[in-house]
Design a protein around this motif. Structure first.
Motif, PDB file in Angstrom:
ATOM      1  N   GLY A  26       0.643  -1.192  -0.211  1.00 51.82           N
ATOM      2  CA  GLY A  26      -0.218  -0.065   0.053  1.00 51.82           C
ATOM      3  C   GLY A  26       0.594   1.140  -0.136  1.00 51.82           C
ATOM      4  O   GLY A  26      -0.356   2.331   0.102  1.00 51.82           O
ATOM      5  N   MET A  27       2.083   0.864  -0.109  1.00 51.35           N
ATOM      6  CA  MET A  27       2.989   2.549  -0.429  1.00 51.35           C
ATOM      7  C   MET A  27       3.629   2.637  -1.263  1.00 51.35           C
ATOM      8  O   MET A  27       3.714   4.194  -1.589  1.00 51.35           O
ATOM      9  CB  MET A  27       4.147   2.320   0.910  1.00 51.35           C
ATOM     10  CG  MET A  27       3.497   1.530   2.267  1.00 51.35           C
ATOM     11  SD  MET A  27       2.478   3.565   3.115  1.00 51.35           S
ATOM     12  CE  MET A  27       4.083   5.090   3.428  1.00 51.35           C
ATOM     13  N   TRP A  28       3.822   2.331  -2.370  1.00 53.20           N
ATOM     14  CA  TRP A  28       3.826   2.596  -3.351  1.00 53.20           C
ATOM     15  C   TRP A  28       3.621   3.572  -3.908  1.00 53.20           C
ATOM     16  O   TRP A  28       4.506   4.952  -4.499  1.00 53.20           O
ATOM     17  CB  TRP A  28       4.100   1.116  -4.891  1.00 53.20           C
ATOM     18  CG  TRP A  28       4.441   1.606  -5.614  1.00 53.20           C
ATOM     19  CD1 TRP A  28       3.846   2.529  -7.232  1.00 53.20           C
ATOM     20  CD2 TRP A  28       5.378   2.501  -6.903  1.00 53.20           C
ATOM     21  NE1 TRP A  28       3.997   2.709  -8.164  1.00 53.20           N
ATOM     22  CE2 TRP A  28       5.722   2.999  -8.242  1.00 53.20           C
ATOM     23  CE3 TRP A  28       7.107   2.681  -5.990  1.00 53.20           C
ATOM     24  CZ2 TRP A  28       5.872   3.077  -8.775  1.00 53.20           C
ATOM     25  CZ3 TRP A  28       7.742   2.473  -6.754  1.00 53.20           C
ATOM     26  CH2 TRP A  28       7.738   3.490  -8.294  1.00 53.20           C
ATOM     27  N   GLU A  29       2.473   3.635  -3.828  1.00 55.68           N
ATOM     28  CA  GLU A  29       1.636   4.584  -4.419  1.00 55.68           C
ATOM     29  C   GLU A  29       1.743   6.229  -3.180  1.00 55.68           C
ATOM     30  O   GLU A  29       0.921   7.261  -4.157  1.00 55.68           O
ATOM     31  CB  GLU A  29       0.147   4.515  -5.431  1.00 55.68           C
ATOM     32  CG  GLU A  29      -0.845   4.245  -3.825  1.00 55.68           C
ATOM     33  CD  GLU A  29      -0.826   2.753  -3.605  1.00 55.68           C
ATOM     34  OE1 GLU A  29      -2.068   2.401  -2.501  1.00 55.68           O
ATOM     35  OE2 GLU A  29       0.385   2.147  -3.502  1.00 55.68           O
ATOM     36  N   ARG A  30       1.990   6.112  -2.657  1.00 53.83           N
ATOM     37  CA  ARG A  30       2.052   7.287  -1.461  1.00 53.83           C
ATOM     38  C   ARG A  30       3.297   7.625  -1.269  1.00 53.83           C
ATOM     39  O   ARG A  30       3.765   8.468  -0.071  1.00 53.83           O
ATOM     40  CB  ARG A  30       1.209   7.074  -0.509  1.00 53.83           C
ATOM     41  CG  ARG A  30       1.871   6.111   0.302  1.00 53.83           C
ATOM     42  CD  ARG A  30       0.577   5.911   1.487  1.00 53.83           C
ATOM     43  NE  ARG A  30      -0.924   5.383   0.898  1.00 53.83           N
ATOM     44  CZ  ARG A  30      -2.070   6.017   1.439  1.00 53.83           C
ATOM     45  NH1 ARG A  30      -1.950   7.628   1.089  1.00 53.83           N
ATOM     46  NH2 ARG A  30      -3.165   5.675   0.562  1.00 53.83           N
TER      47      ARG A  30
END
Length: 418
Positions: free
Chosen positions: A233-237
């Motif tokens: 869940g962290m790649w895009e943010r």
């Protein structure tokens, strides 16, 4: 005109610790362990690649692709895709910048708007706070704190981030969290569980993470660098900031990058295009060849990413031993360029009345530079005004220096109490 000047956003920058203490070191011809750059050459393969690039014909002297030289973004995408566990698009997910400094500037300018809050984990590289303010945001601080209740804190790993304190800083206005791992100046390398705690809060509050990872290859004593962008869940943010200068011991190349999802990077590209526009072609080509070489030998003894930390580990231990011998208690860094020392046990009779109103670490560093000929950096400069007083008993030394430079510093320290 003076009234118009007062409206300038640059007013958020008061004075710069690097300008002040670099000039002081030069004025007193001190052995300089203050600034964080190597005084030794980069590896020969980088020197050869740069020489080849500047001899590579007319195109090496002209503009290249504004958002990153094609060979460099391809090399970066190939190299980091396998580390992050996500297929990185070289043209959409990467922005090459004039050093990591410009990558940070583009990130703050592009992503932070008036009234946004940005949580900064302390100690922090001193450009974060003014960059947030220049973008119209408000910096909110949460410090790493030493967890040892008794005895000396011996490792940067003993400095931890309170999950409760961090969670309390999030509000509906929070836009991003800024972390630096390995940390400057402490050398803390965040463990996976610490990064997961930060990631969980970012996801819960739908905020961005700006992760400054310029020292990513410099870890010691078995510490492992983990990219927060690799967590679910962290790649895009996450905006991951990197540096060729720190990676290849060539800070003068001034090549950095930001890596994130295409929808985030396109905002940084707009800021880059309207400011710097382009980066030096030959320098980018040299860095591209460096990453191509490292891709082939990654994980082997031939890799510079193994050779450099092995060499710096010895330099770190050499300086730490000397500091300890004169009563400056070192905090052993798990990574990075620097070692922080506790000056509490050293009693100094300051004669410089010009610094009487300054923090203790500032006064100590000025005394050390002027009276002993050894330059360092005060650690309270890496903290917000509300927390700096808690940490003005520490100073920072850079150990990424030639042995001759460290020997000269050691000679000074051996005579410390004379």
């Amino acid at each position: 005109m003076s009234g118009r000047l007062r409206a300038c956003s640059a007013d958020v920058v008061d004075k710069n610790v690097w300008v002040e203490f670099s000039q002081l070191a030069a004025d007193y011809k001190a052995v300089n362990l203050g600034q964080g750059f190597p005084d030794f050459s980069p590896p020969k393969f980088i020197q050869d690649a740069f020489c080849k690039a500047v001899s590579g014909g007319p195109l090496m002297y002209q503009y290249t692709r504004p958002f990153g030289h094609p060979s460099l973004v391809r090399s970066l995408a190939k190299f980091f895709s396998r580390i992050v566990g996500h297929e990185i698009d070289p043209l959409e997910d990467i922005l090459v910048t004039v050093g990591a400094y410009q990558a940070l500037f583009c990130a703050f300018q592009a992503l932070v708007k008036e009234g946004d809050e940005v949580i900064i984990v302390e100690p922090f590289f001193d450009c974060y706070q003014p960059m947030v303010k220049m973008a119209g945001g408000k910096a909110v601080y949460v410090p790493l704190r030493p967890k040892a209740a008794s005895g000396a804190v011996l490792s940067s790993g003993d400095w931890v981030l309170s999950a409760e304190e961090l969670a309390s800083k999030f509000t509906p206005r929070t836009k991003a969290v800024v972390i630096n791992t390995p940390n400057n100046p402490l050398g803390k390398v965040y463990r996976t569980e610490e990064l997961q705690m930060i990631a969980d809060l970012c996801i819960k509050h739908d905020t961005l993470c700006i992760s400054d990872e310029v020292y990513e290859w410099l870890t010691y004593d078995g510490a492992e660098h983990v990219k927060i962008a690799s967590l679910p869940g962290m790649w895009e943010r996450t905006v991951t900031v990197g540096s060729a200068g720190k990676t290849f011991s060539a800070t003068g190349l001034k090549v950095g990058w930001a890596i994130s999802s295409g929808q985030v990077i396109k905002r940084l590209k707009a800021m880059h295009q309207m400011s710097v526009f382009d980066c030096a072609t030959a320098a980018q080509e040299a860095v591209a060849q460096g990453f191509e070489r490292e891709y082939k030998v990654f994980g082997t003894p031939e890799s510079y990413f193994q050779q450099l930390p092995a060499m710096l580990h010895l330099k770190r231990n050499k300086l730490a031993s000397c500091l300890e011998s004169v009563g400056l208690q070192p905090i052993m860094p798990q990574g990075g360029y620097f070692i922080t020392a506790d000056i509490s046990s050293v009693k100094v009779d300051y004669n410089d009345q010009s610094s009487v109103d300054e923090p203790n670490d500032f006064r100590f560093v000025k005394w050390l530079t002027k009276e002993k000929g050894l330059a360092a950096i005060p650690v309270s400069a890496f903290y917000s005004p509300e927390h700096s007083k808690e940490f003005d008993k520490y100073i920072r030394f850079c150990f990424v220096k030639e042995d001759s430079t460290l020997d000269a510093a050691e000679d000074i320290l051996r005579k410390f109490n004379q």
